[in-house]
Design an enzyme around this catalytic site. Structure first.
Site, PDB file in Angstrom:
ATOM      1  N   ILE A  40      13.877  -3.972 -13.252  1.00  0.00           N
ATOM      2  CA  ILE A  40      14.859  -3.907 -12.545  1.00  0.00           C
ATOM      3  C   ILE A  40      15.912  -3.089 -13.018  1.00  0.00           C
ATOM      4  O   ILE A  40      16.912  -2.371 -12.364  1.00  0.00           O
ATOM      5  CB  ILE A  40      15.586  -5.286 -12.457  1.00  0.00           C
ATOM      6  N   ASN A  97       8.654  -6.783 -27.241  1.00  0.00           N
ATOM      7  CA  ASN A  97       9.692  -7.335 -27.917  1.00  0.00           C
ATOM      8  C   ASN A  97       9.502  -8.745 -27.992  1.00  0.00           C
ATOM      9  O   ASN A  97       9.184  -9.507 -26.994  1.00  0.00           O
ATOM     10  CB  ASN A  97      11.191  -7.351 -27.125  1.00  0.00           C
ATOM     11  N   GLU A 105      14.603 -10.856 -24.231  1.00  0.00           N
ATOM     12  CA  GLU A 105      15.763 -11.635 -23.471  1.00  0.00           C
ATOM     13  C   GLU A 105      14.871 -12.676 -22.370  1.00  0.00           C
ATOM     14  O   GLU A 105      15.650 -13.486 -22.286  1.00  0.00           O
ATOM     15  CB  GLU A 105      16.575 -10.607 -22.731  1.00  0.00           C
ATOM     16  N   VAL A 106      13.679 -12.356 -22.189  1.00  0.00           N
ATOM     17  CA  VAL A 106      12.989 -13.088 -21.154  1.00  0.00           C
ATOM     18  C   VAL A 106      12.001 -13.881 -21.789  1.00  0.00           C
ATOM     19  O   VAL A 106      11.078 -13.290 -22.449  1.00  0.00           O
ATOM     20  CB  VAL A 106      12.395 -12.301 -20.023  1.00  0.00           C
ATOM     21  N   HIS A 110       6.047 -10.221 -21.865  1.00  0.00           N
ATOM     22  CA  HIS A 110       6.097  -9.007 -21.031  1.00  0.00           C
ATOM     23  C   HIS A 110       5.741  -7.797 -21.991  1.00  0.00           C
ATOM     24  O   HIS A 110       6.172  -7.692 -22.968  1.00  0.00           O
ATOM     25  CB  HIS A 110       7.168  -8.896 -20.245  1.00  0.00           C
ATOM     26  N   HIS A 112       6.300  -3.934 -21.695  1.00  0.00           N
ATOM     27  CA  HIS A 112       7.108  -2.874 -21.306  1.00  0.00           C
ATOM     28  C   HIS A 112       6.020  -1.547 -21.128  1.00  0.00           C
ATOM     29  O   HIS A 112       5.515  -1.234 -22.422  1.00  0.00           O
ATOM     30  CB  HIS A 112       8.241  -2.549 -21.805  1.00  0.00           C
TER      31      HIS A 112
END
Ligand code: AMP
Length: 125
Positions: A40, A97, A105-106, A110, A112
């Protein structure tokens, strides 16, 4: 805010909700093992996130608990998306990460996928 990647999985995290189609995403690929969608807030001309369908907090959680089929399916999905985006010949960067020092952060694993231009140094100095 970076998260503690050792906490139990929270099924209300934003990517869990995105997997359930409770929030919108710009999906570019999905299969039995993984979903890929545009970040996003892109940090490169191509910035796609690839997430496993399974409930894993982080790379650490996934690498420890996921089945061989889940791991193979996820890794193949990442490779497929990179090829489909035309990134293999020019090159690309993957990043997962993990925890506070990684800046995660999430709390759903995930990876990237960055590309579309020279990406510069691996880490800011
Ligand atoms: P990380 O710091 O590795 O946890 O990265 C989380 C990433 O998720 C950031 O690059 C955000 O821009 C991205 N992000 C957060 N919410 C959404 C969303 N709803 N759709 C797509 N990307 C998101």
């Amino acid at each position: 805010m970076p998260i503690d990647a050792t906490l139990p999985y929270d099924d209300q995290n934003i990517f869990a909700r995105l997997l359930r189609d409770e929030i919108p995403s710009r999906r570019v690929y999905e299969d039995d093992w993984a979903v890929a969608f545009h970040d996003i807030a892109p940090a490169a001309p191509v910035h796609i996130l690839v997430i496993p369908r399974g409930s894993y907090v982080s790379w650490d959680d996934f690498s420890a608990r996921a089945s061989a089929d889940e791991i193979a399916g996820f890794v193949r999905a990442v490779g497929h998306v990179a090829r489909a985006q035309g990134l293999v010949e020019p090159g690309y960067r993957l990043l997962a990460n993990t925890g506070p020092h990684g800046g995660q952060e999430v709390p759903h694993l995930h990876v990237h996928l960055f590309g579309g231009a020279p990406l510069g140094m691996m880490l800011a100095r």
